[in-house]
Design a protein around this motif. Structure first.
Motif, PDB file in Angstrom:
ATOM      1  N   MET A 183      45.915  39.439  40.193  1.00  0.00           N
ATOM      2  CA  MET A 183      46.991  38.505  39.853  1.00  0.00           C
ATOM      3  C   MET A 183      46.695  37.091  40.344  1.00  0.00           C
ATOM      4  O   MET A 183      46.882  36.109  39.613  1.00  0.00           O
ATOM      5  CB  MET A 183      48.313  38.986  40.442  1.00  0.00           C
ATOM      6  CG  MET A 183      49.517  38.122  40.082  1.00  0.00           C
ATOM      7  SD  MET A 183      49.866  38.093  38.315  1.00  0.00           S
ATOM      8  CE  MET A 183      50.550  39.757  38.114  1.00  0.00           C
ATOM      9  N   TYR A 184      46.228  36.958  41.592  1.00  0.00           N
ATOM     10  CA  TYR A 184      45.993  35.624  42.143  1.00  0.00           C
ATOM     11  C   TYR A 184      44.876  34.906  41.394  1.00  0.00           C
ATOM     12  O   TYR A 184      44.928  33.691  41.197  1.00  0.00           O
ATOM     13  CB  TYR A 184      45.654  35.710  43.629  1.00  0.00           C
ATOM     14  CG  TYR A 184      46.675  36.462  44.446  1.00  0.00           C
ATOM     15  CD1 TYR A 184      48.039  36.268  44.244  1.00  0.00           C
ATOM     16  CD2 TYR A 184      46.291  37.395  45.408  1.00  0.00           C
ATOM     17  CE1 TYR A 184      48.987  36.966  44.968  1.00  0.00           C
ATOM     18  CE2 TYR A 184      47.235  38.094  46.148  1.00  0.00           C
ATOM     19  CZ  TYR A 184      48.579  37.884  45.918  1.00  0.00           C
ATOM     20  OH  TYR A 184      49.506  38.582  46.642  1.00  0.00           O
ATOM     21  N   VAL A 185      43.870  35.665  40.958  1.00  0.00           N
ATOM     22  CA  VAL A 185      42.783  35.069  40.187  1.00  0.00           C
ATOM     23  C   VAL A 185      43.301  34.572  38.839  1.00  0.00           C
ATOM     24  O   VAL A 185      42.939  33.487  38.378  1.00  0.00           O
ATOM     25  CB  VAL A 185      41.645  36.084  39.971  1.00  0.00           C
ATOM     26  CG1 VAL A 185      40.516  35.455  39.159  1.00  0.00           C
ATOM     27  CG2 VAL A 185      41.108  36.575  41.306  1.00  0.00           C
ATOM     28  N   CYS A 186      44.165  35.367  38.214  1.00  0.00           N
ATOM     29  CA  CYS A 186      44.725  34.977  36.916  1.00  0.00           C
ATOM     30  C   CYS A 186      45.606  33.738  37.045  1.00  0.00           C
ATOM     31  O   CYS A 186      45.572  32.847  36.191  1.00  0.00           O
ATOM     32  CB  CYS A 186      45.522  36.135  36.329  1.00  0.00           C
ATOM     33  SG  CYS A 186      44.502  37.558  35.851  1.00  0.00           S
ATOM     34  N   ILE A 187      46.404  33.669  38.115  1.00  0.00           N
ATOM     35  CA  ILE A 187      47.233  32.478  38.344  1.00  0.00           C
ATOM     36  C   ILE A 187      46.348  31.258  38.554  1.00  0.00           C
ATOM     37  O   ILE A 187      46.576  30.184  37.991  1.00  0.00           O
ATOM     38  CB  ILE A 187      48.164  32.702  39.543  1.00  0.00           C
ATOM     39  CG1 ILE A 187      49.222  33.757  39.211  1.00  0.00           C
ATOM     40  CG2 ILE A 187      48.839  31.385  39.964  1.00  0.00           C
ATOM     41  CD1 ILE A 187      50.112  34.133  40.381  1.00  0.00           C
ATOM     42  N   GLY A 188      45.306  31.419  39.372  1.00  0.00           N
ATOM     43  CA  GLY A 188      44.378  30.322  39.597  1.00  0.00           C
ATOM     44  C   GLY A 188      43.673  29.896  38.323  1.00  0.00           C
ATOM     45  O   GLY A 188      43.410  28.709  38.112  1.00  0.00           O
TER      46      GLY A 188
END
Length: 393
Positions: free
Chosen positions: A302-307
């Motif tokens: 999730m954090y990679v996708c948000i970034g």
């Protein structure tokens, strides 16, 4: 200077450009180089700060999707954890001191620097009225302007911002900080800073109280076009959400779509949308309602996708000739707008390619972030050091 003025991407060009333009001219440094430095320390820095407008706006979009999906983590924490995965933003900022310290450029920027040392400038055809118009927007244009007009309002803004946040638990007890605390604190800080600036302009004879207040209202009116873009983007995102676009994509790709591709797709699509519209914020409003549910359904990081969404929206905006930050950077530097875009794009594309090759693709395959980002930075150094050329060469 551009990095320290992190609180606004629009204020950076208007303050740094008129201040450093005569200095750069005296040092025989091209104005397109100044424009690139300003542009690369405006939005790329602002998007990395979680408690200013960029971060708060994105957190609002993330929080809405989290609420619909039943994710209990607060958006502020997710935004913080996504910062190391904003590969393009980080590389764009890191590239500036590398190019400056190594005194090495490539592409059209190298040609501009060589011509500038020879006394050939690209800026001679810039209408003087445009430079005068921009200078008139800056406090530095007045003979009565004082340094206190810059540092005191900024200090007041920061004191009010953190003075309102710290009693509520910032930064140690973020879970108990109300969701609207950052927005209200930042808005209050801006109002007090603006009021102090209006008074200082009156005190030192730069503008009357009425003229200062009119300037304040004019600044608010300049936001109307941005608000229209955001409303249209929100509408498009809401329509896509109500139609179940994310669920439809998931159902089509179920069992056939590799989750590791979601970050790189988010980055590329975000780049295309923001380049076409010139708006990072509008891109976020469209993509977050699509990418976050997809990441949740496919169990993608999730954090990679948000970034990736944040970086993709910034990447296209950084290349776009219709981006407001790009336009203001060229005007504030006294550079031709097309020349600024033409000389900046190779650096932006370089950072975008590195973000994909050393960022989102390896991370999607499970390679640790602590390895991806240093490799990307190393490649930036090697290319600038051995492929780029000094103007004197």
């Amino acid at each position: 200077s551009g990095t320290l003025l992190f609180f606004t991407d629009s204020g950076t060009p208007l303050i740094v450009g008129p201040l450093f333009r005569p200095i750069m001219d005296g040092l025989r440094i091209s104005r397109v180089k100044l424009a690139w430095i300003i542009d690369s320390t405006a939005s790329p820095v602002a998007v990395l700060i979680p408690f200013i407008g960029w971060g708060l706006y994105s957190q609002g979009l993330i929080a809405q999707e989290y609420s619909d999906l039943g994710i209990t983590e607060d958006a502020f924490t997710s935004y913080i954890k996504a910062i190391p995965f904003q590969f393009y933003s980080l590389m764009a900022v890191i590239m500036v001191p590398m190019v400056v310290l190594l005194k090495s450029d490539f592409g059209p920027m190298k040609t501009a620097e060589i011509n500038r040392e020879k006394g050939i400038t690209l800026e001679d055809h810039i209408p003087k009225k445009e430079l005068t118009k921009l200078d008139n927007q800056s406090l530095l244009a007045s003979d009565n302007a004082k340094p206190i007009m810059v540092w005191l309002p900024l200090t007041i803004m920061m004191v009010v911002l953190f003075g309102m946040l710290i009693p509520q638990g910032f930064p140690y007890d973020m879970a108990n900080v109300p969701s609207n605390a950052f927005r209200s604190s930042l808005s209050t800080g801006y109002i007090f800073a603006a009021a102090s600036l209006i008074y200082l302009m009156y005190k030192y004879g730069v503008k009357t109280l009425a003229a200062g207040f009119s300037l304040y209202l004019k600044g608010m009116s300049n936001m109307v076009s941005i608000l229209i873009i955001l409303i249209l983007a929100w509408s498009l995102g809401a329509i896509g959400k109500d139609l179940g676009t994310a669920n439809y994509i998931v159902s089509l790709a179920d069992g056939a779509f590799p989750a590791y591709l979601i970050p790189v797709i988010a980055f590329l699509v975000g780049g295309v949308i923001s380049f076409s519209t010139g708006s990072s914020w509008g891109t976020y409003a469209i993509l977050f309602p699509l990418i976050i549910p997809m990441a949740f359904q496919f169990d993608a990081p999730m954090y990679v996708c948000i970034g990736a969404v944040l970086s993709g929206g910034l990447f296209g905006d950084h290349c776009s000739p219709i981006s407001d930050t790009t336009i203001m950077s060229s005007m504030a530097s006294g550079a031709d707008h097309i020349d600024h875009v033409r000389t900046q794009i190779p650096y932006a594309l370089f950072g975008g390619i590195l973000s994909i090759v050393f960022g989102y693709i390896p991370i999607g395959f499970g390679i640790a972030n602590w390895l991806s980002l240093p490799l990307g930075i190393l490649v930036i150094f090697l290319v600038i050091r051995f492929w780029g050329k000094k103007a004197s060469d």
